[in-house]
Design a protein around this motif. Structure first.
Motif, PDB file in Angstrom:
ATOM      1  N   LEU A   1       2.082  -3.614  -9.965  1.00 31.48           N
ATOM      2  CA  LEU A   1       0.914  -3.351 -10.433  1.00 31.48           C
ATOM      3  C   LEU A   1      -0.340  -3.920 -10.329  1.00 31.48           C
TER       4      LEU A   1
ATOM      5  N   TYR B   1       4.616  -0.131  -2.946  1.00 33.30           N
ATOM      6  CA  TYR B   1       4.782  -0.599  -4.232  1.00 33.30           C
ATOM      7  C   TYR B   1       6.466  -0.711  -4.741  1.00 33.30           C
ATOM      8  N   VAL B   2       7.267   0.342  -3.942  1.00 25.77           N
ATOM      9  CA  VAL B   2       8.737   0.092  -4.110  1.00 25.77           C
ATOM     10  C   VAL B   2       9.204  -1.160  -3.588  1.00 25.77           C
TER      11      VAL B   2
ATOM     12  N   LYS C   1       0.828  -1.156  -0.152  1.00 23.35           N
ATOM     13  CA  LYS C   1      -0.167  -0.130  -0.085  1.00 23.35           C
ATOM     14  C   LYS C   1       0.854   1.182  -0.032  1.00 23.35           C
ATOM     15  N   GLY C   2       0.466   2.228  -0.740  1.00 21.41           N
ATOM     16  CA  GLY C   2       1.297   3.493  -0.820  1.00 21.41           C
ATOM     17  C   GLY C   2       2.513   3.227  -1.814  1.00 21.41           C
ATOM     18  N   ILE C   3       3.149   4.443  -1.879  1.00 17.73           N
ATOM     19  CA  ILE C   3       4.436   4.344  -2.703  1.00 17.73           C
ATOM     20  C   ILE C   3       5.529   3.405  -2.135  1.00 17.73           C
ATOM     21  N   LEU C   4       5.677   3.445  -0.885  1.00 16.13           N
ATOM     22  CA  LEU C   4       6.773   2.472  -0.156  1.00 16.13           C
ATOM     23  C   LEU C   4       6.540   1.163  -0.354  1.00 16.13           C
TER      24      LEU C   4
END
Length: 201
Positions: free
Chosen positions: A170, A114-115, A109-112
């Motif tokens: 994704l 996905y990273v 969840k969130g940018i972190l």
């Protein structure tokens, strides 16, 4: 080891996806290793089915190909599994296992999130397979030095693998929110049990 019927069905489905993705290939003139979507299929299998069933899906393809079914780009037999690209093929189950074990530890969840998912998929779905893949390529093509083997079996594919890892993250993240691996592979109430019975005595 307990295998659920639903898990076996989904393993067969992802094996079919791997076969389909193997048929999409772009040959490179300077390398016996074509550009394919195979690693994307491995990432999805490990990320969505978990370690056990992700590995099972890849093993189904490897075993059936070794028997002679033309599943990898229209080719089959031991010559395909143990050919110049054999090192990459043999690493598929291990890549799926590592992804299936580590990815669930990340909150996607969130940018972190996905990273973190991208890094797991990139490291274990791509970089993890290259040591054996390149080493095996050198073994099968004796004229290749290490530098030539890296140029033929590693460098041209790194950017594409990174794109595949982004795509896999994704795809996996929203699906796992609704269908975690335990839900996809079913409950123990519909299972096939495979175990070694201890002899009495």
């Amino acid at each position: 080891m307990k295998l659920t019927l639903r898990g076996i069905v989904f393993s067969a489905l992802f094996a079919a996806i791997l076969v389909l993705f193997s048929s999409i290939r772009i040959p490179l003139p300077m390398s016996p290793v074509p550009i394919t979507l195979q690693q994307l299929a491995i990432m999805l299998a490990g990320g969505l089915l978990g370690a056990r069933y992700g590995a099972l899906s890849t093993l189904l393809v490897i075993v059936l190909t070794a028997i002679g079914f033309p599943l990898l780009g229209g080719h089959g037999g031991l010559g395909t599994v143990f050919g110049p690209t054999g090192g990459f093929i043999l690493m598929w189950p291990f890549a799926a296992i590592m992804i299936g074990l580590i990815l669930p530890r990340i909150q996607m969840k969130g940018i972190l999130g996905y990273v973190g998912a991208f890094l797991v998929l990139e490291i274990f779905g791509s970089l993890f397979v290259y040591p054996l893949g390149v080493g095996w390529l050198m073994y099968k093509v004796p004229s290749y030095t290490f530098a030539k083997a890296m140029a033929a079996g590693c460098y041209p594919y790194l950017a594409g693998d990174a794109i595949k890892a982004v795509a896999a993250a994704l795809i996996i993240a929203p699906i796992r929110q609704v269908f975690p691996p335990q839900r996809l592979t079913g409950s123990s109430s519909h299972s096939v049990i495979i175990k070694n019975e201890a002899s009495a005595g």
